[in-house]
Design a protein around this motif. Structure first.
Motif, mmCIF file in Angstrom:
data_model
loop_
_atom_site.group_PDB
_atom_site.id
_atom_site.type_symbol
_atom_site.label_atom_id
_atom_site.label_comp_id
_atom_site.label_asym_id
_atom_site.label_seq_id
_atom_site.Cartn_x
_atom_site.Cartn_y
_atom_site.Cartn_z
ATOM 1 N N GLY A 30 3.199 -1.743 -0.364
ATOM 2 C CA GLY A 30 1.507 -1.640 -0.367
ATOM 3 C C GLY A 30 1.431 -2.241 -1.894
ATOM 4 N N THR A 31 1.611 -1.388 -2.434
ATOM 5 C CA THR A 31 2.128 -1.813 -4.087
ATOM 6 C C THR A 31 2.283 -3.111 -4.665
ATOM 7 N N ASP A 32 3.432 -3.109 -4.198
ATOM 8 C CA ASP A 32 4.223 -4.461 -4.940
ATOM 9 C C ASP A 32 3.356 -5.820 -4.016
ATOM 10 N N PHE A 82 -0.820 -5.117 2.822
ATOM 11 C CA PHE A 82 -0.954 -3.863 3.555
ATOM 12 C C PHE A 82 0.179 -2.867 3.153
ATOM 13 N N SER A 83 0.253 -1.738 4.209
ATOM 14 C CA SER A 83 1.019 -0.778 4.023
ATOM 15 C C SER A 83 1.424 0.121 4.918
ATOM 16 N N PHE A 84 3.029 -0.454 5.000
ATOM 17 C CA PHE A 84 3.476 0.240 5.420
ATOM 18 C C PHE A 84 3.725 1.786 5.521
ATOM 19 N N GLY A 112 2.755 6.987 7.201
ATOM 20 C CA GLY A 112 1.045 7.785 7.717
ATOM 21 C C GLY A 112 0.232 7.170 7.673
ATOM 22 N N LYS A 113 0.373 5.411 7.325
ATOM 23 C CA LYS A 113 -0.824 4.298 7.293
ATOM 24 C C LYS A 113 -0.776 4.313 9.098
ATOM 25 N N ASN A 114 -1.767 4.237 9.638
ATOM 26 C CA ASN A 114 -1.752 3.489 11.223
ATOM 27 C C ASN A 114 -0.943 2.271 11.981
#
Ligand SMILES: *Cc1c(COP(=O)(O)O)cnc(C)c1O
Length: 370
Positions: free
Chosen positions: A59-61, A179-181, A184-186
């Motif tokens: 997600g940072t990238d 978005f981050s995967f 622990g994300k949704n």
């Protein structure tokens, strides 16, 4: 024991499908790129209602690459909040631009549009709105301000897969969404992963090139890029999990409604959802001045809690160089000192939500009788 999040319970519920999906990738040795990635990108774009999606390393990238493709760089200012995970601001400084922090609203704990407007300078080029805890920001006002000042709008949707603002999914509200995967994300992978979605297909094409060594074809590097790709195993896992996301988010919403009902009048400040927003409750965050006491008592009963996030970014050692004085973001600072995250995930039982709520009521009654 009630953990803050239970990844084992989720895996147990989808084990057969996950194991088969991973085995198929191993059999095809489609580790980088490949059909699973292509399918996931199409399915996730469709899920968001966006025209295009590209998978990236994390997600940072996703945020960094999105800013780069919007032309953000040295000399530019990008406005965001200090009440977020550090990645939001890291992505800005990675481009060479300067992060500018603005305050939040006390009720939603999200960016205050008035503060955004007040922080705009001739150098401001973009704003990163953070849909924190699963709740979309006030997009009407923010988009209106951004349009008026010719600013690009990046959505940090790392905590808000599937959330709605006025019936429209996050991911299509700004110019580009990230978005981050993180597990622990949704919607979480089994390792690092991320994605960028947009209605602007050309931007996604340029981002795909930047994320893959500046190339779209194997041996022609049109520009210098980076290496930030979503791998085949993660894409296959995410395809399985995406099919369950709405059901899992509905579970979180059911538990949140139960907490809101059970904790009404209990003495903790409850999270407020804007009437035009539909939260997917990545976190359920209450506020109490005596939060350390509350956390300690709950821990004794086997109930895990967290703080997201205890030290606002402008007060982090890493951002001392920005010279933002303490007290300059009063709502952010106050909220950070009072927040407590309660257990919330789809597999939590109604009984467990009841147990946590009762435990909180007992702790607060005891406090009031001191
Ligand atoms: C998780 C998160 C990120 C970063 O995602 P990674 O995949 O861990 O790099 C960015 N912003 C917010 C608000 C997050 O919660």
């Amino acid at each position: 024991m009630i953990p803050l999040v239970d990844l084992k319970a989720q895996y147990a519920s989808i084990r057969t499908d996950i194991d088969a999906a991973m085995q198929a990738v191993l059999d095809q040795t489609a580790f980088i790129g490949g059909e699973e990635l292509k399918q996931f990108e199409a399915e996730f774009a469709a899920y968001c209602g966006a025209k295009a999606c590209v998978g990236v390393g994390n997600g940072t990238d996703a945020l960094y690459l999105a800013l780069r493709c919007l032309g953000i760089g040295p000399g530019d200012e990008v406005i965001t909040v200090a009440h977020t995970f550090i990645a939001t601001a890291e992505a800005i400084s990675l481009t060479g631009a300067k992060p500018v922090f603005v305050d939040i609203r006390e009720d939603t704990m999200l960016m205050n549009p008035d503060a955004l407007e007040a922080a705009i300078t001739p150098r401001t080029r973009a704003v990163i709105v953070v849909h924190l805890y699963g709740q979309p920001c006030e997009m009407d006002r923010i988009l209106e301000i951004a349009r008026h000042h010719n600013l690009k709008v990046v959505e940090d949707a790392a905590q808000a897969h599937g959330a709605y603002w006025q019936g429209q999914r996050v991911g299509t509200l700004g110019d580009v969404a990230c978005f981050s995967f993180y597990p622990g994300k949704n919607l979480g992978a089994y390792g690092d992963g991320g994605a960028v979605v947009s209605q602007d297909e050309d931007l996604i094409r340029r981002l795909r090139r930047l994320a893959n060594h500046g190339r779209l074809e194997k041996y022609t590097h049109e520009i210098e890029g980076v290496n930030s790709r979503l791998d085949g195993l993660q894409a296959a896992i995410l395809r399985v999990k995406l099919r369950h996301l709405d059901k899992w988010n509905a579970g979180r919403q059911r538990h949140a409604a139960h907490y809101l009902e059970a904790l009404r009048g209990s003495g903790v400040k409850l999270p407020m959802v804007h009437p035009q927003a539909e939260s997917v409750w990545h976190l359920f965050v209450v506020r109490l001045r005596e939060r350390e006491h509350l956390q300690a008592r709950l821990k004794e009963q086997g109930i895990a809690t967290g703080i997201h996030y205890p030290l606002p970014l402008h007060q982090q050692p890493a951002y001392k160089y920005l010279g933002v004085p303490e007290g300059s973001l009063p709502v952010t600072e106050k909220v950070a000192s009072e927040i407590v995250s309660l257990p919330i995930y789809a597999e939590l039982t109604t009984q467990q939500v009841e147990t946590v709520s009762k435990a909180i009521q007992t702790v607060i009654s005891a406090l009031q009788n001191l």
